[in-house]
Design an enzyme around this catalytic site. Structure first.
Site: not given
Length: 367
Positions: A143, A289
Site C-alpha cells: 500500500d 495477484l
C-alpha cells in the site's frame, strides 16, 4: 536489556505477504551469521511469538530465496498479541496475550527482534517495545502508506502487476469496445491505483483521497466514445468512494485488529457506468495477484538494503527504530514517528498532476 552484546536475534514477517519478504530475511540472516550471531525465524508473524513457534535459520535456509515471492517464515494479519481472537462457546472473544509473547522472547534468549511489516506490525512493535522488547522495524506494505519512508518494498511489485493487467485489459477492451473497470488494493491509500493507473494508461483513476463525482466519470467515458475511442479503462482503488457515499465493504473479520474488509467498489462502478451511459462495461478484481510472485529488481534491491541495514542497527543496539528510504539512501527513523500518521496521496502530488495533464480523470474537476 541493552547492556550485553547482541548475540541472538529473531526475525518475523507480520501482516499480509508481499514480494520482497524473503529478500529481507536473506539480507538480515547472512550478515548476522557472518558476524557470529544466531538467528531464530519466528513463524507466522506475531502468532509464532505468542504461541512459541520458531526455527533456527542457517545459510542453507536463505540461499536462493532472493527472487522467491511470499515468506519462508509464514505470515499472519490475525496474530496481534494485544488483540488475540479466541473462540469461546462458538463466539470470538478478544483477549490480551502480550505477556505470552514476552515470555517466549525471553525463553528464546533473544537480544532483539527484526519485525518486518506495515503499519499494523509497527504499531504492535511499539507496544512490545514499551513492554521491554528490543525491536528493529523494516517497513513492508504494497500500500506504500507509511509516512516515514519514501517507499516500502512490495509496492513496486504490486504496481508492476497492475500495470501488466492494464496492458492486457487494453487489448480486450479495444477488441470488444468496452469500458473495463479494474479494482486494485491499497485500503485507505490510493498509491497502487495512482501509480499502476498512470503506468498502465488508465483513462480514469479513482482513489480514496479524492472522492469522485459520478457525472464526471460518465462524461469522461462518453467523451472518449464520441471522439471515436471505443473503449475506456477505469482503475479504482478498493477504498475509493463517490462524494456523499460511504466506502464499499464486503464484510467484517473480527479476528483482525482492523476488521473492515474492503471490496466491491469495482463492481459498483461498472454497474453505474453501464446503467447511466449505455456503454458495455465489465469489471475485474485483481485481489491477491498483487501480492504474489517474484519481486521486481527494484524491490529485490530495496529489500536487501533494508535487511542489511536493519541487522546493523540491531548489532549497534539502535532499538526502537525502523529502516527507511530517504531519497537514494537508507536511514533510520523512530518507530514511534513512523506510525504517527498514514502517508496518503495529496491532490497536488506530482503523479496526480502528471496524470491529469495527460488527460486522466479523477472523477472531479481538472486538478
Amino acid at each position: 536489556m541493552t547492556a550485553k552484546k547482541v548475540k541472538r536475534i529473531g526475525i518475523l514477517t507480520g501482516g499480509g505477504d508481499c514480494p520482497g519478504l524473503n529478500a529481507v530475511i536473506r539480507g538480515v540472516t547472512k550478515p548476522a551469521l557472518d558476524n557470529g550471531l544466531t538467528v531464530l525465524g519466528i513463524l507466522d508473524g506475531f502468532e509464532g511469538l505468542v504461541e512459541g513457534k520458531a526455527i533456527e535459520l542457517y545459510n542453507k535456509d536463505v540461499s536462493g530465496i532472493l527472487a522467491t515471492g511470499g515468506t519462508i517464515l509464514g505470515s499472519s494479519n490475525k496474530g496481534d498479541p494485544f488483540h488475540w481472537p479466541e473462540e469461546v462457546d462458538g463466539k470470538i472473544k478478544i483477549i490480551d496475550r502480550s505477556k505470552d509473547a514476552l515470555k517466549n522472547y525471553e525463553a528464546w534468549n533473544l537480544d532483539a527482534v527484526i519485525a518486518i511489516g506495515g503499519d499494523g506490525t509497527m504499531h504492535i512493535s511499539k507496544k512490545l517495545i514499551d513492554m521491554g522488547m528490543n525491536i528493529v522495524g523494516v517497513p513492508k506494505t504494497i500500500d506504500n502508506d507509511l509516512e516515514a519512508t519514501d517507499l516500502t518494498f512490495g509496492h513496486d511489485s504490486a504496481v508492476y502487476v497492475v500495470t501488466e493487467a492494464l496492458d492486457r485489459l487494453h487489448t480486450t477492451a479495444s477488441s470488444h469496445h468496452r469500458v473495463m473497470v479494474i479494482e486494485v488494493m491499497g485500503r485507505y491509500a490510493g498509491w497502487i491505483a495512482l501509480n499502476g493507473g498512470l503506468a498502465g494508461g488508465a483513462d480514469v483513476i479513482l482513489i480514496p483521497e479524492i472522492p469522485f463525482e459520478w457525472e464526471r466519470v460518465y462524461d469522461k467515458v462518453l467523451m472518449r466514445n464520441m471522439m471515436g475511442k471505443k473503449f475506456s479503462i477505469v482503475c479504482v482503488a478498493e477504498g475509493a468512494r463517490p462524494k456523499g457515499e460511504d466506502i464499499i465493504t464486503k464484510g467484517k473479520d473480527l479476528k483482525r485488529t482492523d476488521p473492515i474488509q474492503l471490496g466491491g467498489i469495482g463492481e459498483y462502478v461498472a454497474k453505474k457506468i453501464s446503467e447511466n451511459t449505455g456503454l458495455e462495461t465489465r469489471y475485474t478484481v485483481l485481489g491477491h495477484l498483487q501480492r504474489g510472485g517474484s519481486p521486481t529488481p527494484f524491490d529485490r534491491i530495496l529489500s536487501t538494503k533494508f535487511g542489511t541495514f536493519a541487522i546493523q542497527l540491531a548489532i549497534k543496539k539502535q532499538f526502537g527504530k525502523m529502516v527507511a528510504l530517504k531519497g537514494n539512501e537508507i536511514k533510520s527513523v523512530w518507530i514511534e514517528d513512523a506510525i504517527s500518521r498514514q502517508k496518503l496521496v495529496k491532490p497536488n502530488d506530482q503523479a496526480v498532476l502528471a496524470a491529469s495533464a495527460v488527460g486522466v480523470s479523477f472523477g472531479t474537476e481538472k486538478l
